[in-house]
Design an enzyme around this catalytic site. Sequence first.
Site, mmCIF file in Angstrom:
data_model
loop_
_atom_site.group_PDB
_atom_site.id
_atom_site.type_symbol
_atom_site.label_atom_id
_atom_site.label_comp_id
_atom_site.label_asym_id
_atom_site.label_seq_id
_atom_site.Cartn_x
_atom_site.Cartn_y
_atom_site.Cartn_z
ATOM 1 N N GLU A 172 69.713 -73.346 2.239
ATOM 2 C CA GLU A 172 70.464 -74.151 3.216
ATOM 3 C C GLU A 172 69.985 -75.604 3.320
ATOM 4 O O GLU A 172 70.266 -76.293 4.288
ATOM 5 C CB GLU A 172 70.425 -73.488 4.602
ATOM 6 N N TYR A 174 66.873 -76.681 3.652
ATOM 7 C CA TYR A 174 65.664 -76.897 4.456
ATOM 8 C C TYR A 174 64.474 -77.225 3.537
ATOM 9 O O TYR A 174 64.635 -77.289 2.315
ATOM 10 C CB TYR A 174 65.391 -75.660 5.330
ATOM 11 N N ARG A 183 67.343 -84.390 -5.936
ATOM 12 C CA ARG A 183 68.165 -85.010 -4.897
ATOM 13 C C ARG A 183 67.308 -85.452 -3.705
ATOM 14 O O ARG A 183 67.502 -86.524 -3.157
ATOM 15 C CB ARG A 183 69.208 -83.979 -4.439
ATOM 16 N N ARG A 222 64.438 -66.225 0.864
ATOM 17 C CA ARG A 222 65.862 -66.588 0.865
ATOM 18 C C ARG A 222 66.056 -67.776 -0.063
ATOM 19 O O ARG A 222 65.620 -68.902 0.228
ATOM 20 C CB ARG A 222 66.351 -66.905 2.279
ATOM 21 N N GLN A 347 83.548 -70.236 16.873
ATOM 22 C CA GLN A 347 83.779 -70.888 18.155
ATOM 23 C C GLN A 347 82.722 -70.592 19.220
ATOM 24 O O GLN A 347 82.396 -71.480 19.998
ATOM 25 C CB GLN A 347 85.161 -70.498 18.696
ATOM 26 N N CYS A 349 79.720 -68.869 18.454
ATOM 27 C CA CYS A 349 78.363 -68.738 17.901
ATOM 28 C C CYS A 349 77.857 -70.130 17.529
ATOM 29 O O CYS A 349 77.203 -70.794 18.327
ATOM 30 C CB CYS A 349 78.322 -67.744 16.749
ATOM 31 N N ALA A 392 94.101 -61.709 26.175
ATOM 32 C CA ALA A 392 93.521 -61.449 27.502
ATOM 33 C C ALA A 392 93.906 -60.057 27.993
ATOM 34 O O ALA A 392 93.048 -59.299 28.477
ATOM 35 C CB ALA A 392 93.995 -62.521 28.495
ATOM 36 N N LYS A 429 93.578 -67.584 8.920
ATOM 37 C CA LYS A 429 93.458 -66.980 10.247
ATOM 38 C C LYS A 429 94.087 -65.594 10.346
ATOM 39 O O LYS A 429 94.222 -65.065 11.445
ATOM 40 C CB LYS A 429 94.030 -67.920 11.302
ATOM 41 N N TRP A 585 85.556 -80.460 10.962
ATOM 42 C CA TRP A 585 85.388 -81.293 9.767
ATOM 43 C C TRP A 585 86.121 -80.681 8.572
ATOM 44 O O TRP A 585 86.655 -81.398 7.725
ATOM 45 C CB TRP A 585 83.897 -81.496 9.453
HETATM 46 P P1 NAP Z 1 95.799 -79.021 22.982
HETATM 47 O O1 NAP Z 1 94.606 -78.956 22.119
HETATM 48 O O2 NAP Z 1 95.638 -79.281 24.406
HETATM 49 O O3 NAP Z 1 96.765 -80.101 22.327
HETATM 50 C C1 NAP Z 1 98.022 -80.403 22.852
HETATM 51 C C2 NAP Z 1 98.559 -81.638 22.153
HETATM 52 O O4 NAP Z 1 99.796 -81.957 22.745
HETATM 53 C C3 NAP Z 1 97.670 -82.840 22.287
HETATM 54 O O5 NAP Z 1 97.639 -83.483 21.030
HETATM 55 C C4 NAP Z 1 98.368 -83.701 23.331
HETATM 56 O O6 NAP Z 1 98.027 -84.992 22.922
HETATM 57 C C5 NAP Z 1 99.814 -83.316 23.176
HETATM 58 N N1 NAP Z 1 100.594 -83.302 24.412
HETATM 59 C C6 NAP Z 1 100.273 -82.730 25.587
HETATM 60 N N2 NAP Z 1 101.274 -82.910 26.484
HETATM 61 C C7 NAP Z 1 102.243 -83.588 25.859
HETATM 62 C C8 NAP Z 1 103.513 -84.074 26.253
HETATM 63 N N3 NAP Z 1 103.997 -83.857 27.473
HETATM 64 N N4 NAP Z 1 104.232 -84.754 25.342
HETATM 65 C C9 NAP Z 1 103.775 -84.977 24.109
HETATM 66 N N5 NAP Z 1 102.563 -84.555 23.671
HETATM 67 C C10 NAP Z 1 101.814 -83.856 24.543
HETATM 68 O O7 NAP Z 1 96.595 -77.673 22.882
HETATM 69 P P2 NAP Z 1 97.106 -76.859 21.634
HETATM 70 O O8 NAP Z 1 97.064 -77.617 20.379
HETATM 71 O O9 NAP Z 1 98.401 -76.320 22.086
HETATM 72 O O10 NAP Z 1 96.048 -75.713 21.522
HETATM 73 C C11 NAP Z 1 95.883 -74.782 22.594
HETATM 74 C C12 NAP Z 1 94.442 -74.329 22.670
HETATM 75 O O11 NAP Z 1 94.082 -73.590 21.537
HETATM 76 C C13 NAP Z 1 93.464 -75.473 22.783
HETATM 77 O O12 NAP Z 1 92.447 -75.120 23.672
HETATM 78 C C14 NAP Z 1 92.923 -75.575 21.415
HETATM 79 O O13 NAP Z 1 91.615 -76.093 21.408
HETATM 80 C C15 NAP Z 1 92.948 -74.136 20.958
HETATM 81 N N6 NAP Z 1 93.052 -74.067 19.495
HETATM 82 C C16 NAP Z 1 91.990 -74.475 18.756
HETATM 83 C C17 NAP Z 1 92.086 -74.440 17.375
HETATM 84 C C18 NAP Z 1 90.940 -74.912 16.536
HETATM 85 O O14 NAP Z 1 89.915 -75.343 17.054
HETATM 86 N N7 NAP Z 1 91.024 -74.868 15.220
HETATM 87 C C19 NAP Z 1 93.242 -74.008 16.761
HETATM 88 C C20 NAP Z 1 94.324 -73.623 17.558
HETATM 89 C C21 NAP Z 1 94.219 -73.668 18.921
HETATM 90 P P3 NAP Z 1 98.466 -86.316 23.635
HETATM 91 O O15 NAP Z 1 98.546 -85.983 25.085
HETATM 92 O O16 NAP Z 1 97.433 -87.329 23.281
HETATM 93 O O17 NAP Z 1 99.774 -86.639 23.012
HETATM 94 FE FE1 SF4 Z 2 83.820 -66.074 15.779
HETATM 95 FE FE2 SF4 Z 2 82.400 -64.358 14.298
HETATM 96 FE FE3 SF4 Z 2 81.164 -66.304 15.666
HETATM 97 FE FE4 SF4 Z 2 82.262 -64.206 16.900
HETATM 98 S S1 SF4 Z 2 80.546 -64.171 15.501
HETATM 99 S S2 SF4 Z 2 82.418 -66.374 17.512
HETATM 100 S S3 SF4 Z 2 84.096 -63.855 15.675
HETATM 101 S S4 SF4 Z 2 82.561 -66.536 13.975
#
Ligand code: NAP
Ligand code: SF4
Length: 679
Positions: A172, A174, A183, A222, A347, A349, A392, A429, A585
């Site tokens: 990793e 280290y 490197r 390791r 998320q 961990c 939920a 996913k 990233w």
């Molecule tokens: P979010 O992260 O809150 O993003 C919502 C987006 O909509 C933002 O870009 C916001 O940006 C825009 N928005 C909000 N109200 C708006 C409006 N009235 N008109 C136009 N744009 C608006 O929510 P999400 O993308 O729906 O995700 C839901 C949850 O799932 C979040 O907590 C997210 O972190 C999580 N999630 C995470 C991942 C990941 O980490 N890979 C993947 C999927 C979901 P502006 O207000 O700047 O326009």
């Molecule tokens: Fe996600 Fe696996 Fe970490 Fe649990 S242990 S938060 S399922 S990556």
Amino acid sequence: MNADTRRATYETLMTPLDVGSHTLRNRVIMGSMHTRLETESDPIRKQAAFYRERARGEAALIITGGFSPNDAGLLEPGGPRIDDAHKALELRPICDAVHAEGSLICAQLLHTGRNARQDNCVGPSPIRSPINSRIPRELTGEEVWQTVEDFAVAAANAQAAGFDGVEVMGSEGYLLNQFTVPRSNKREDEWGGSVDNRHRLPIEIVRAVRDRCGSDFMIIYRISAADLVDGGAPAEEIATLAKKIEAVGADMINTGIGWHEARVPTIAYPVPRGAWRRAAANVKQAVTIPVVASNRINTPEIAEEILASGDADLISLARPMLADPHFAKKAREGRADRINTCIACNQACLDYIFSERTASCLVNPRACRETEFSDTPTNNPKRIAVVGGGAAGMAAASEAACRGHDVTIFEAGEKLGGQLNLARAAPGKSEFDETVRYFRTQMQEHGVDIRLGTKASVDDLAEGFDHVVIASGVTPRIPDILGIDHPKVASYDQILSGKRVAGQRVAVMGSGGIGFDVAEFLVTPVETSTQIAAFFETWAVDGEFATPGALTGDPLAPLADGRKVTMLQRRETKPGKDLGVSTGWILRNALRKHGVEMLGGVTYDKIDDAGLHITMGGAAHVIEADTIILCTGQEPVRELYEALCTQGVPATMIGGAQEAAELDALRAIDDGVRLAQSL
Ligand code: NAP
Ligand code: SF4
């Protein structure tokens, strides 16, 4: 025995194995993970409870999170260390707890070298790591010998505390890994230059530990089986190091993949299951001692396949042991469908660790919280209705039923899963299918009455239940913009559930987690997202693991792409800023490689046949688009709750129904389990 039968019984995985003078009861090792439990109050009791649960779940051998052998090796000030003989003895209850359940435990010895986030940061040469602002101080030759001695003392301290052995961390990126390649190692003394000199530090450490601790003490090394960085080691140097490590007395070789500074994902969900098995196989071909495969192995099926094919002798599971501490026991009992599978989201961990919180697990909120949850059945069984079969609702229903309540779950759709059924469409996913499968089998086992295609009404709920749990979830937010009802507009739920994306020019409104997932969905063919060869091609990994660092080029080089995707948000901040630290990233780089444009600070003006009209930097622009996808957040669905309250029916809201903002599966499952514990 044919392959299918062998997999169903996991014969190879469950076969005991002699390692040094010890016998492991099966081939499942719990890999080292930093939990930060040591930073909590009552840390020894909590760590003992955490590891005891994994031993009770029949992990044959547990490797702890890393302990530094000296001050310079600490990852951060106050981090775990094992250089004080007296203090090390305080760890004995952890070893006793694991031994009482019939498993073995080794302490990992980790010197972070130039990755240290503390001022006494040292390295082979004064070359800064790309992920650390500190320039390491070059160790003197004498200090390198002192480091060898420090490892030997640390191992002896672990032995006195009751550990069965140590894992010497050499991967990793280290310290030990830093010494092995030019490197990070430009030295011209006996610790640098030739391959033998660059390998000298790990060799001398393993030799010193063996001399100090005797033949019965297990030594695991390791090794970095693929560095995944420019100037990383070629396969022949890795094989040579493995042979030397065996020759000086190691009992087993574990494999690590990728330096922390690598720009190739190694463990997150975009990495297909079992992607790194060939790297472990290369090491195995070089030695006669057992070799462990690790990273993105999360089911007994893939574990069995890797072992049965001869690619490795054991499997290391780290995050999957957070998700389900009883992985090995359930596999042995033929109950693999009851395993709560790690979905590689990071998320709760890694992302928790990076934000200085104690680790847990998205699919298993009990992880690292063993002392907070009760497993005793309720002495006051109730009739519980749960409305909504999303994350939920499923978590609440299965937890309540496990505790002895009489539970009915109502789901308006034809299948369980809710938003997870949408999330699973994003590349990588589909692991969410395992989460739905886990909760479904839990509910079935504990007698939950599952009513699909049933929209519960107030009348259905007003009588016959002692408590109603409202997990009715969320609905996509439709912003109030001129032309929002234009035929080229679709919401994310329509796209992720199969609606065809018209044309090659797509605008994605909203750049939150779902906006990023949708953009990834638009540029990555879903059918290739679980294919190892396609993953390697995307990130320039050599599938043979033969080239230096196992790379074939620049992992961030652009990829040819047919679709022109533009992501937008109103905020001025950097799009994707709030994504998880350990996965954001990857998503940002993947989209850049596909030429996805990301615009912040926009105002939406209108939508018409030309596309999406915006104002940005005071000027009007048109984003020409054939399809415009709304990823603009969610609104809670809570009409039923309000109606029940009016009628005086005892009800509690959880998940997105309670708070739609920033709802994700992590909060949904945590809400569900904790509410059920309190009923
Ligand atoms: P979010 O992260 O809150 O993003 C919502 C987006 O909509 C933002 O870009 C916001 O940006 C825009 N928005 C909000 N109200 C708006 C409006 N009235 N008109 C136009 N744009 C608006 O929510 P999400 O993308 O729906 O995700 C839901 C949850 O799932 C979040 O907590 C997210 O972190 C999580 N999630 C995470 C991942 C990941 O980490 N890979 C993947 C999927 C979901 P502006 O207000 O700047 O326009
Ligand atoms: Fe996600 Fe696996 Fe970490 Fe649990 S242990 S938060 S399922 S990556």
